[in-house]
Design a protein around this motif. Structure first.
Motif, PDB file in Angstrom:
ATOM      1  N   THR A 101     -81.615  29.975   5.907  1.00 43.41           N
ATOM      2  CA  THR A 101     -81.398  31.317   6.454  1.00 43.41           C
ATOM      3  C   THR A 101     -79.921  31.609   6.742  1.00 43.41           C
ATOM      4  O   THR A 101     -79.590  32.711   7.150  1.00 43.41           O
ATOM      5  N   LEU A 102     -79.043  30.632   6.528  1.00 47.50           N
ATOM      6  CA  LEU A 102     -77.615  30.898   6.706  1.00 47.50           C
ATOM      7  C   LEU A 102     -76.984  31.247   5.362  1.00 47.50           C
ATOM      8  O   LEU A 102     -77.492  30.876   4.313  1.00 47.50           O
ATOM      9  N   GLU A 113     -67.641  24.225  12.024  1.00 47.29           N
ATOM     10  CA  GLU A 113     -67.258  25.632  12.007  1.00 47.29           C
ATOM     11  C   GLU A 113     -65.819  25.814  12.476  1.00 47.29           C
ATOM     12  O   GLU A 113     -65.345  25.098  13.356  1.00 47.29           O
ATOM     13  N   VAL A 115     -63.363  27.890  14.623  1.00 47.75           N
ATOM     14  CA  VAL A 115     -63.531  28.801  15.756  1.00 47.75           C
ATOM     15  C   VAL A 115     -62.210  29.463  16.112  1.00 47.75           C
ATOM     16  O   VAL A 115     -61.139  28.894  15.917  1.00 47.75           O
ATOM     17  N   PRO A 121     -68.441  25.567  26.280  1.00 52.46           N
ATOM     18  CA  PRO A 121     -69.297  25.338  25.111  1.00 52.46           C
ATOM     19  C   PRO A 121     -69.431  26.585  24.231  1.00 52.46           C
ATOM     20  O   PRO A 121     -69.986  26.507  23.141  1.00 52.46           O
ATOM     21  N   LEU A 122     -68.950  27.737  24.712  1.00 52.60           N
ATOM     22  CA  LEU A 122     -69.076  28.953  23.915  1.00 52.60           C
ATOM     23  C   LEU A 122     -67.850  29.114  23.028  1.00 52.60           C
ATOM     24  O   LEU A 122     -66.769  29.441  23.504  1.00 52.60           O
ATOM     25  N   ARG A 123     -68.012  28.841  21.744  1.00 53.22           N
ATOM     26  CA  ARG A 123     -66.885  28.957  20.827  1.00 53.22           C
ATOM     27  C   ARG A 123     -67.155  30.085  19.849  1.00 53.22           C
ATOM     28  O   ARG A 123     -68.220  30.142  19.242  1.00 53.22           O
ATOM     29  N   VAL A 124     -66.178  30.963  19.729  1.00 54.01           N
ATOM     30  CA  VAL A 124     -66.368  32.146  18.887  1.00 54.01           C
ATOM     31  C   VAL A 124     -65.990  31.820  17.447  1.00 54.01           C
ATOM     32  O   VAL A 124     -64.883  31.344  17.169  1.00 54.01           O
ATOM     33  N   LEU A 125     -66.915  32.070  16.536  1.00 55.06           N
ATOM     34  CA  LEU A 125     -66.723  31.722  15.135  1.00 55.06           C
ATOM     35  C   LEU A 125     -65.661  32.591  14.472  1.00 55.06           C
ATOM     36  O   LEU A 125     -65.573  33.782  14.734  1.00 55.06           O
ATOM     37  N   LYS A 127     -65.448  33.932  11.282  1.00 56.25           N
ATOM     38  CA  LYS A 127     -66.251  34.063  10.062  1.00 56.25           C
ATOM     39  C   LYS A 127     -65.398  34.412   8.850  1.00 56.25           C
ATOM     40  O   LYS A 127     -65.662  33.922   7.750  1.00 56.25           O
TER      41      LYS A 127
ATOM     42  N   PHE B 184     -73.668  36.271  21.890  1.00 57.80           N
ATOM     43  CA  PHE B 184     -73.895  34.823  21.858  1.00 57.80           C
ATOM     44  C   PHE B 184     -74.511  34.393  20.531  1.00 57.80           C
ATOM     45  O   PHE B 184     -74.027  33.468  19.866  1.00 57.80           O
ATOM     46  N   CYS B 186     -74.750  36.053  17.578  1.00 59.15           N
ATOM     47  CA  CYS B 186     -74.087  36.443  16.328  1.00 59.15           C
ATOM     48  C   CYS B 186     -72.677  35.907  16.204  1.00 59.15           C
ATOM     49  O   CYS B 186     -72.184  35.728  15.099  1.00 59.15           O
ATOM     50  N   LYS B 187     -72.018  35.687  17.322  1.00 58.44           N
ATOM     51  CA  LYS B 187     -70.592  35.400  17.255  1.00 58.44           C
ATOM     52  C   LYS B 187     -70.221  33.953  17.575  1.00 58.44           C
ATOM     53  O   LYS B 187     -69.096  33.548  17.314  1.00 58.44           O
ATOM     54  N   THR B 188     -71.114  33.204  18.197  1.00 58.70           N
ATOM     55  CA  THR B 188     -70.693  31.869  18.638  1.00 58.70           C
ATOM     56  C   THR B 188     -71.329  30.760  17.800  1.00 58.70           C
ATOM     57  O   THR B 188     -72.350  30.947  17.142  1.00 58.70           O
ATOM     58  N   GLN B 189     -70.680  29.610  17.886  1.00 60.70           N
ATOM     59  CA  GLN B 189     -71.144  28.427  17.179  1.00 60.70           C
ATOM     60  C   GLN B 189     -72.535  28.012  17.662  1.00 60.70           C
ATOM     61  O   GLN B 189     -73.423  27.738  16.861  1.00 60.70           O
ATOM     62  N   LEU B 190     -72.714  28.003  18.996  1.00 57.36           N
ATOM     63  CA  LEU B 190     -74.023  27.624  19.538  1.00 57.36           C
ATOM     64  C   LEU B 190     -75.110  28.580  19.046  1.00 57.36           C
ATOM     65  O   LEU B 190     -76.213  28.155  18.695  1.00 57.36           O
ATOM     66  N   ARG B 192     -75.182  30.219  16.299  1.00 58.38           N
ATOM     67  CA  ARG B 192     -75.488  29.883  14.914  1.00 58.38           C
ATOM     68  C   ARG B 192     -76.383  28.640  14.829  1.00 58.38           C
ATOM     69  O   ARG B 192     -77.310  28.592  14.029  1.00 58.38           O
ATOM     70  N   TYR B 193     -76.106  27.662  15.688  1.00 55.25           N
ATOM     71  CA  TYR B 193     -76.935  26.450  15.664  1.00 55.25           C
ATOM     72  C   TYR B 193     -78.385  26.756  16.039  1.00 55.25           C
ATOM     73  O   TYR B 193     -79.304  26.107  15.544  1.00 55.25           O
ATOM     74  N   TYR B 195     -80.110  29.393  15.250  1.00 54.20           N
ATOM     75  CA  TYR B 195     -80.761  29.798  13.996  1.00 54.20           C
ATOM     76  C   TYR B 195     -80.978  28.597  13.083  1.00 54.20           C
ATOM     77  O   TYR B 195     -82.041  28.425  12.490  1.00 54.20           O
TER      78      TYR B 195
END
Lengths: 261, 319
Positions: A101-102, A113, A115, A121-125, A127, B184, B186-190, B192-193, B195
């Motif tokens: 699904t990715l 990923e 970032v 723990p909240l890391r913004v991707l 993309k 959270f 859509c934008k973060t690594q966690l 994504r994990y 999903y």
């Protein structure tokens, strides 16, 4: 790269006297194997010959009971998948281990990923950065995909295989193990994957290619290693081998002969 | 049917149904499209919608949480009990904050226990949270002695009856949590994990990610959402009922599934869950406006959910 055919470079990995038992079953018995950079080794053998056990030892899924592994001349212990990756060994698994699904960059960068910034723990991707780098890798491998945004579950078997291989080379590994990379592919797509394997060799990476289809092995491998009942029964330079000969080794019509390790 | 129609229907069909419902309801009753009725619908749906955020994340991981109603009731009851136990030396405001925080913590602990049993105990979440549903309700009955706890004063009631400008606080709470959850996921690594775990947890593990810890964390987070919703309910009713939030799990799961999340994991969004929750509330509202008997309402709701899923199934083909 051409010179590596004539002058043998220093071994990338040396497997010395590796044995592995499961209960009373001897899966691997005193196996030796040398892998050089820029070299493709075709690993063949019947079901249960020990191919998967051998690669699982290299990828850190199993620990050997006996024997030694040298990586770039150093004796190493591969305790888990992480330590195998840390050495620079990447394994492309038969079931590919992709997340359907990715999208394509999401799979290539899964677990590493890029970032932009993070709060704990909240890391913004990042993309767009991942998309750019994914595109670069695909281009380097000569892979063309219609859209990177597609869920990989919607891609064909060959395209999925390309994604899995791209994922493996992301960290610029020294050794890539391809476990039956063509097993689930349509005939049309096999050629693409074999071409990909050729391209990888140009990058001076050591490759172990496992396949049931001997034609494919002969097409891409420099050396062909035959396992039978957990023992290495042949280690042949492609030029001195033929399909008949390899089959005879595989089924035990020719007994083990001492060859260069 | 051409493929791109299917994709379009899967992506936007829910919004079309939502728009159609609004249209039909506004034709049925002149009172429907009044600001007060719409805000009222928003306040009613807020609690279910808040719980549905956590449920969406749990379902995205391929798990389920049946204990949300019991956990909400437990958090609400304990908060209620604490408020009544106000020690004379504490200022009211601080004690309220302490009571609410404790209620939320109860939710988090319950979620944590669920997660630990699922991940380290290796028991399917369906069974673990079914057990938790029963245990949680038992604890509520024990704590309240089977009698409601009520009367908390205006300050606490503000959680559900207060306003920010013209907007009722439950709507403000709901929308801000949805915004955060969307960022959270859509934008973060966690995010994504979450999903990826639902779609293929072996791949996540081979990629070197400790998915077990993430799973436990998300169960705990879902517990926090249940706890918060339980406290909102207690404030709304000015009473913690021993039977509060019974059956919430069904409404919440219905909202998530109506929003298109796959029970197999890996697919779904909080935005659509919110629309799903609103659609369910609108159906209730509409049936009330039509003066349909409550028993028939239940039948209608269930039928609509089944029909929606059947349509989705057909649109997705065999995948």
């Amino acid at each position: 790269m051409k010179t590596s055919d004539q002058i043998p470079s220093a071994p990338l990995a040396e497997i010395r006297g590796i044995s592995k038992r499961f209960g009373g079953v001897v899966a691997l018995d005193q196996v030796n194997l040398t892998i050089r950079p820029g070299e493709v080794i075709g690993l063949v053998g019947d079901n249960g010959a020990g191919k998967s056990t051998l690669i699982k030892i290299l990828s850190g899924a199993y620990l050997p009971d006996q024997g030694e592994i040298l990586f770039e001349g150093q004796s190493v212990q591969i305790r888990n998948p992480r330590s195998s990756k840390d050495l620079g060994i990447e394994t492309v698994y038969q079931d590919l281990a992709l997340v359907d699904t990715l999208d394509v960059p999401g799979n290539i960068f899964l677990g590493r990923e890029i970032v932009k910034f993070g709060f704990g723990p909240l890391r913004v991707l990042d993309k767009s950065q991942m998309a750019r780098e994914a595109e670069n890798i695909l281009q380097r491998l000569g892979i063309s995909l219609e859209s990177l945004q597609a869920e990989v579950g919607l891609l064909s078997g060959g395209q999925r295989q390309s994604v899995a291989i791209s994922r493996a080379i992301l960290t610029e590994p020294k050794l890539i193990i391809l476990d039956e990379p063509t097993a689930a592919l349509a005939v049309m797509e096999v050629g693409h994957v074999l071409e990909l394997v050729h391209n990888l060799r140009e990058h001076n990476i050591g490759l172990v290619f496992i396949s049931h289809v001997l034609q494919e092995v002969f097409e891409v491998a420099d050396r062909i290693v035959v396992l039978r009942k957990g023992r290495k029964v042949a280690d042949l330079v492609k030029e001195e081998a033929s399909i008949d000969l390899v089959v005879n080794y595989m089924v035990g019509k020719i007994e083990e002969k001492k060859t260069h390790a | 049917m051409p493929n791109h129609w299917r994709t379009w229907a899967l992506d936007y069909g829910l919004y079309v149904v939502f728009a159609l419902l609004l249209l039909i309801l506004s034709q049925m009753s002149p009172y429907f499209f009044t600001v007060s009725n719409l805000l009222n619908i928003g306040s009613q749906v807020a609690m279910i919608a808040v719980v549905a955020i956590g449920m969406t994340m749990v379902i995205l991981m391929g798990e389920i949480d049946l204990s949300v109603g019991s956990v909400a009731a437990l958090a609400g009851a304990i908060t209620a009990g604490l408020i009544h136990a106000l020690p004379s030396e504490w200022p009211m405001g601080l004690w309220l904050a302490f009571s609410i925080t404790t209620g939320m913590l109860i939710g988090i602990v319950a979620g944590l226990v669920n997660g630990l049993f699922v991940v380290w105990g290796g028991i399917p979440s369906f069974i673990v949270t079914l057990g938790a549903l029963s245990i949680g309700r038992g604890l509520v009955l024990l704590y309240t002695g089977g009698r409601p706890i009520f009367g908390f004063g205006d300050a606490f009631g503000k959680i559900s009856w207060g306003h920010l400008g013209p907007v009722p606080l439950p709507i403000v709470i709901m929308l801000s949590l949805y915004l955060l959850a969307w960022l959270f996921l859509c934008k973060t690594q966690l995010g994504r994990y979450i999903y990826a775990i639902g779609a293929n947890k072996e791949a996540v593990e081979l990629a070197g990610v400790n998915y077990r810890r993430i799973k436990i964390g998300i169960f705990a987070l879902a517990g926090a959402f249940s706890g918060l919703a339980g406290i909102m309910l207690t404030a709304r009713l000015d009473s913690a009922q021993p039977t509060a939030a019974v059956g919430w799990e069904l409404d919440v799961i219905a909202a998530v599934v109506l929003g298109g999340a796959s029970l197999y994991g890996g697919r779904g969004t909080v935005a659509k869950t919110l629309v799903g929750a609103f659609i369910l509330q609108l159906i209730s509202n509409g049936l009330n406006l039509l003066e349909v008997q409550a028993y028939w309402q239940q039948i209608a709701k269930g039928s609509i959910i089944l029909a929606a899923l059947l349509v989705e199934r057909i649109l997705r083909g065999r995948r």
